[in-house]
Design a protein around this motif. Structure first.
Motif, PDB file in Angstrom:
ATOM      1  N   GLU A 152       6.806  -8.278   1.909  1.00 59.03           N
ATOM      2  CA  GLU A 152       6.176  -7.379   2.883  1.00 59.03           C
ATOM      3  C   GLU A 152       5.053  -6.568   2.244  1.00 59.03           C
ATOM      4  O   GLU A 152       3.962  -6.430   2.806  1.00 59.03           O
ATOM      5  N   LEU A 153       5.333  -6.018   1.071  1.00 61.46           N
ATOM      6  CA  LEU A 153       4.347  -5.179   0.392  1.00 61.46           C
ATOM      7  C   LEU A 153       3.135  -6.000  -0.038  1.00 61.46           C
ATOM      8  O   LEU A 153       1.989  -5.557   0.115  1.00 61.46           O
ATOM      9  N   MET A 154       3.381  -7.192  -0.578  1.00 64.53           N
ATOM     10  CA  MET A 154       2.278  -8.016  -1.063  1.00 64.53           C
ATOM     11  C   MET A 154       1.361  -8.440   0.078  1.00 64.53           C
ATOM     12  O   MET A 154       0.127  -8.390  -0.038  1.00 64.53           O
ATOM     13  N   VAL A 155       1.953  -8.849   1.189  1.00 73.24           N
ATOM     14  CA  VAL A 155       1.159  -9.286   2.335  1.00 73.24           C
ATOM     15  C   VAL A 155       0.340  -8.121   2.889  1.00 73.24           C
ATOM     16  O   VAL A 155      -0.846  -8.260   3.197  1.00 73.24           O
ATOM     17  N   ARG A 156       0.958  -6.946   2.995  1.00 77.34           N
ATOM     18  CA  ARG A 156       0.230  -5.782   3.507  1.00 77.34           C
ATOM     19  C   ARG A 156      -0.920  -5.400   2.582  1.00 77.34           C
ATOM     20  O   ARG A 156      -2.036  -5.087   3.039  1.00 77.34           O
ATOM     21  N   SER A 157      -0.691  -5.409   1.287  1.00 75.68           N
ATOM     22  CA  SER A 157      -1.749  -5.036   0.355  1.00 75.68           C
ATOM     23  C   SER A 157      -2.918  -6.017   0.415  1.00 75.68           C
ATOM     24  O   SER A 157      -4.081  -5.626   0.343  1.00 75.68           O
ATOM     25  N   MET A 158      -2.588  -7.298   0.569  1.00 74.91           N
ATOM     26  CA  MET A 158      -3.651  -8.301   0.680  1.00 74.91           C
ATOM     27  C   MET A 158      -4.517  -8.054   1.905  1.00 74.91           C
ATOM     28  O   MET A 158      -5.734  -8.287   1.877  1.00 74.91           O
ATOM     29  N   GLU A 159      -3.923  -7.550   2.982  1.00 75.31           N
ATOM     30  CA  GLU A 159      -4.691  -7.235   4.183  1.00 75.31           C
ATOM     31  C   GLU A 159      -5.697  -6.112   3.925  1.00 75.31           C
ATOM     32  O   GLU A 159      -6.760  -6.064   4.550  1.00 75.31           O
ATOM     33  N   LEU A 160      -5.361  -5.218   3.005  1.00 70.05           N
ATOM     34  CA  LEU A 160      -6.219  -4.066   2.728  1.00 70.05           C
ATOM     35  C   LEU A 160      -7.337  -4.371   1.740  1.00 70.05           C
ATOM     36  O   LEU A 160      -8.325  -3.632   1.663  1.00 70.05           O
ATOM     37  N   TYR A 161      -7.196  -5.446   0.967  1.00 68.57           N
ATOM     38  CA  TYR A 161      -8.111  -5.703  -0.148  1.00 68.57           C
ATOM     39  C   TYR A 161      -9.573  -5.905   0.263  1.00 68.57           C
ATOM     40  O   TYR A 161     -10.482  -5.312  -0.350  1.00 68.57           O
ATOM     41  N   PRO A 162      -9.873  -6.730   1.263  1.00 63.33           N
ATOM     42  CA  PRO A 162     -11.294  -6.962   1.571  1.00 63.33           C
ATOM     43  C   PRO A 162     -12.070  -5.681   1.872  1.00 63.33           C
ATOM     44  O   PRO A 162     -13.208  -5.498   1.396  1.00 63.33           O
ATOM     45  N   LYS A 163     -11.482  -4.774   2.634  1.00 61.37           N
ATOM     46  CA  LYS A 163     -12.157  -3.520   2.966  1.00 61.37           C
ATOM     47  C   LYS A 163     -12.345  -2.659   1.725  1.00 61.37           C
ATOM     48  O   LYS A 163     -13.390  -2.009   1.551  1.00 61.37           O
TER      49      LYS A 163
END
Length: 366
Positions: free
Chosen positions: A67-78
């Motif tokens: 859960e944490l890894m997927v959420r963090s990946m969503e934040l990376y591009p921005k």
């Protein structure tokens, strides 16, 4: 007149501390921020390979970490985009995707089992034929047993990325770097401790005992001869006799090879680990044998008993803690920065449901 702008202290100038300082600055552009570290980018961030791989990094029975890894990946591009707009330093962000290869039939079964687990989280991952894989990455061995393509797993060069963060922070005009160890006077409601393994000693004066442990791993850097460039476009991970290995290509012609993990307290590269890395990497990408070795090192990552980071506010002192990211510090830094800065600013009640859930998971001292 003295400044009335708020002031914060970030203790630790690795990827977690620098990313947190950047998010603090983005949230409060006029706030003064002091980043305290006698040796920036010298710990785990210096040695890390930089894989942003929430899918390939999945391990069985670690659903909460996924859960944490997927959420963090969503934040990376921005996050990357906001830094890149404020620096001329290349971030080393690469979105070419990832291959995971199996050396033999047993490794191929492991790959299939892992693929099923990845699909249970609706992650994009597909088994390729060997001819398809070698058409896209000709340097792959013709003798491997299977390849999975994961298009949404990327990479970033941690040394470049941290340098870009430092440049953007310095350019802000409100961030100061203090080259010194943290003291007890630095702790308090306006401070966040992002010092990796060093957090334990820094926080000990508060009576806070964090069960952190050093997890060591060998890592190598090689230079690819001009005749072989580019040797790879994507990150190539693999399983060789069930041992994990990764080969991470940089646009500069560098290769980063790693994946060993040990908890023996020995902080120098071990011959056996280096031998395994070279042998296993060459089993997947044979032309590794023709590369020049430029660096062999050993990094220590801050492990926790439950392999989850600690992100919470210490109630008695008000100090915010953000540490214990273990093998996923580069990937989880975007989420860690968002959660840590929100706690420090007191805006954690405004986080969305996914981030509130992440804070609940990371606030448990296990």
């Amino acid at each position: 007149m003295p400044s009335t702008a708020p002031a914060y202290k970030v203790i630790g100038a690795g990827i977690i501390g620098l990313s947190t300082a950047w998010m603090l600055h983005r949230a409060q552009p006029t706030a003064r921020i002091s980043i305290i570290d006698p040796a920036p980018i010298s710990g785990a961030s210096h040695w890390a390979a930089g894989m942003l791989a929430p899918t390939a990094e999945m391990q069985f029975e670690q659903d909460e970490l996924v859960e944490l890894m997927v959420r963090s990946m969503e934040l990376y591009p921005k996050l990357v985009d906001s830094v890149q707009k404020n620096t001329n330093v290349d971030t080393g962000y690469n979105t070419e995707g990832t291959f995971v290869a199996a050396a033999d039939a047993a490794d191929r079964q492991h790959l299939h089992d892992l693929l099923n687990y990845q699909h249970s989280f609706t992650r994009r991952a597909d088994m390729l034929t060997l001819s398809e894989a070698r058409r896209l990455e000709p340097a792959l061995s013709p003798n491997i047993s299977g390849v999975v393509s994961i298009p949404d797993d990327f990479q970033i060069n941690p040394r470049q990325w941290c340098s870009a963060l430092i440049d953007a922070l310095k350019s802000s005009g409100v961030v100061d770097f203090e080259s010194r160890p943290a003291t007890d006077e630095d702790l308090g409601p306006s401070s966040i401790v992002c010092a990796g393994l060093g957090a334990s000693s820094i926080l000990s004066s508060l009576g806070l005992e964090l069960p952190l442990r050093p997890v060591f791993g060998e890592i190598m850097r090689l230079d690819v001869p001009a005749i072989h460039r580019p040797i790879l476009q994507r990150v190539v991970r693999g399983f060789v006799n069930d041992r994990p290995v990764y080969v991470v290509p940089r646009t500069s012609g560098e290769l980063v090879i790693g994946a060993t993990s040990r908890e023996d307290g020995r902080d120098l590269p071990q011959a056996g680990g280096v031998l395994d890395l070279l042998r296993d990497a060459a089993r997947i990408v044979p032309s590794v044998r023709d590369c020049d070795i430029t660096e062999v090192g050993c990094g220590a990552r801050p492990g926790t008993p439950h392999d989850m980071p600690y992100i919470f506010r210490h109630a008695p002192s008000g100090t915010v803690v953000s540490t214990g990211y273990f093998r996923h510090g580069i990937l989880l830094s975007a989420l860690g920065a968002q959660l840590g800065s929100a706690l420090l600013l007191g805006t954690d009640s405004e986080l969305d449901a996914a981030d509130v859930r992440a804070l609940e998971l990371c606030g448990q001292l296990k």
